[in-house]
Design a protein around this motif. Structure first.
Motif, PDB file in Angstrom:
ATOM      1  N   GLY A  37       0.826  -1.192   0.000  1.00 56.64           N
ATOM      2  CA  GLY A  37       0.000   0.000   0.000  1.00 56.64           C
ATOM      3  C   GLY A  37       0.861   1.243   0.000  1.00 56.64           C
ATOM      4  N   LYS A  38       0.449   2.244  -0.766  1.00 58.54           N
ATOM      5  CA  LYS A  38       1.150   3.522  -0.735  1.00 58.54           C
ATOM      6  C   LYS A  38       0.848   4.198   0.599  1.00 58.54           C
ATOM      7  N   LEU A  39       1.789   4.988   1.090  1.00 54.87           N
ATOM      8  CA  LEU A  39       1.609   5.673   2.360  1.00 54.87           C
ATOM      9  C   LEU A  39       0.463   6.678   2.246  1.00 54.87           C
ATOM     10  N   THR A  40      -0.441   6.635   3.208  1.00 55.08           N
ATOM     11  CA  THR A  40      -1.559   7.571   3.217  1.00 55.08           C
ATOM     12  C   THR A  40      -1.155   8.906   3.812  1.00 55.08           C
ATOM     13  N   GLU A  45       7.093  13.006  14.352  1.00 52.96           N
ATOM     14  CA  GLU A  45       7.074  12.751  15.801  1.00 52.96           C
ATOM     15  C   GLU A  45       5.853  11.953  16.261  1.00 52.96           C
ATOM     16  N   THR A  46       4.651  12.497  16.152  1.00 44.89           N
ATOM     17  CA  THR A  46       3.476  11.777  16.644  1.00 44.89           C
ATOM     18  C   THR A  46       2.391  11.779  15.585  1.00 44.89           C
ATOM     19  N   GLY A  47       1.399  10.972  15.793  1.00 53.15           N
ATOM     20  CA  GLY A  47       0.266  10.926  14.892  1.00 53.15           C
ATOM     21  C   GLY A  47       0.039   9.536  14.351  1.00 53.15           C
ATOM     22  N   TYR A  53       0.888   4.090   6.956  1.00 51.63           N
ATOM     23  CA  TYR A  53       1.393   5.444   7.119  1.00 51.63           C
ATOM     24  C   TYR A  53       2.797   5.354   7.704  1.00 51.63           C
ATOM     25  N   ALA A  54       3.498   6.470   7.678  1.00 52.36           N
ATOM     26  CA  ALA A  54       4.855   6.515   8.238  1.00 52.36           C
ATOM     27  C   ALA A  54       4.892   7.570   9.337  1.00 52.36           C
ATOM     28  N   ARG A  55       5.734   7.299  10.323  1.00 52.92           N
ATOM     29  CA  ARG A  55       5.992   8.257  11.393  1.00 52.92           C
ATOM     30  C   ARG A  55       7.498   8.421  11.484  1.00 52.92           C
ATOM     31  N   VAL A  82       3.955   1.910   9.420  1.00 48.69           N
ATOM     32  CA  VAL A  82       2.909   1.108  10.048  1.00 48.69           C
ATOM     33  C   VAL A  82       2.020   0.542   8.951  1.00 48.69           C
ATOM     34  N   SER A  83       1.955  -0.774   8.898  1.00 50.75           N
ATOM     35  CA  SER A  83       1.158  -1.459   7.879  1.00 50.75           C
ATOM     36  C   SER A  83       0.275  -2.503   8.564  1.00 50.75           C
ATOM     37  N   PRO A  84      -0.717  -3.034   7.853  1.00 52.41           N
ATOM     38  CA  PRO A  84      -1.611  -4.017   8.474  1.00 52.41           C
ATOM     39  C   PRO A  84      -0.851  -5.255   8.948  1.00 52.41           C
TER      40      PRO A  84
END
Length: 132
Positions: A37-40, A45-47, A53-55, A82-84
């Motif tokens: 999956g492409k990063l949404t 730092e946070t979120g 998605y990437a942090r 972070v991926s499923p």
């Protein structure tokens, strides 16, 4: 804007634009039905958001002997994708990491930093050593 902020913003930009393009190309080349999956989104730092998605965040900034003379700071930047969670999560993380290595290699020297290289990795966490 501080050096650290410039590095983080540039890395965010690369992940959203170039990295997602690399994911798309990798999926097309492999054509095996196991598309990444492409990063949404990319958070500094946070979120959190829709997966994947990437942090990114700075772990530390230090001077090596050479960098102290040049007045460069070497930052350890943590990138967590972070991926499923699935039975094949390890394979997915390996592909994301492989593409991240290609991205950093392609942008080893950049307007926001003197040099960048991949450091250690564990699970979904990769460390990039950025000198700027």
């Amino acid at each position: 804007m501080t050096r650290e902020e410039r590095i983080m913003e540039r890395l965010k930009e690369l992940l959203i634009d170039d990295y997602n393009q690399m994911i798309e190309e990798d999926n097309r080349e492999r054509n095996d039905g196991n598309d990444l999956g492409k990063l949404t989104d990319v958070f500094i730092e946070t979120g959190s958001g829709r997966i994947p998605y990437a942090r990114i965040g700075v772990r530390s900034g230090e001077h090596t002997e050479k960098d102290r003379i040049l007045r460069n700071v070497v930052y350890s930047v943590e990138v967590r994708i972070v991926s499923p969670e699935t039975k094949e999560s390890w394979r997915t993380r390996a592909r994301y990491r492989e593409l991240l290595e290609k991205l950093i290699e392609a942008h080893r020297r950049d307007v926001a930093w003197e040099s960048a290289r991949m450091g250690s990795f564990r699970g979904d966490e990769c460390i990039i050593r950025v000198s700027g």
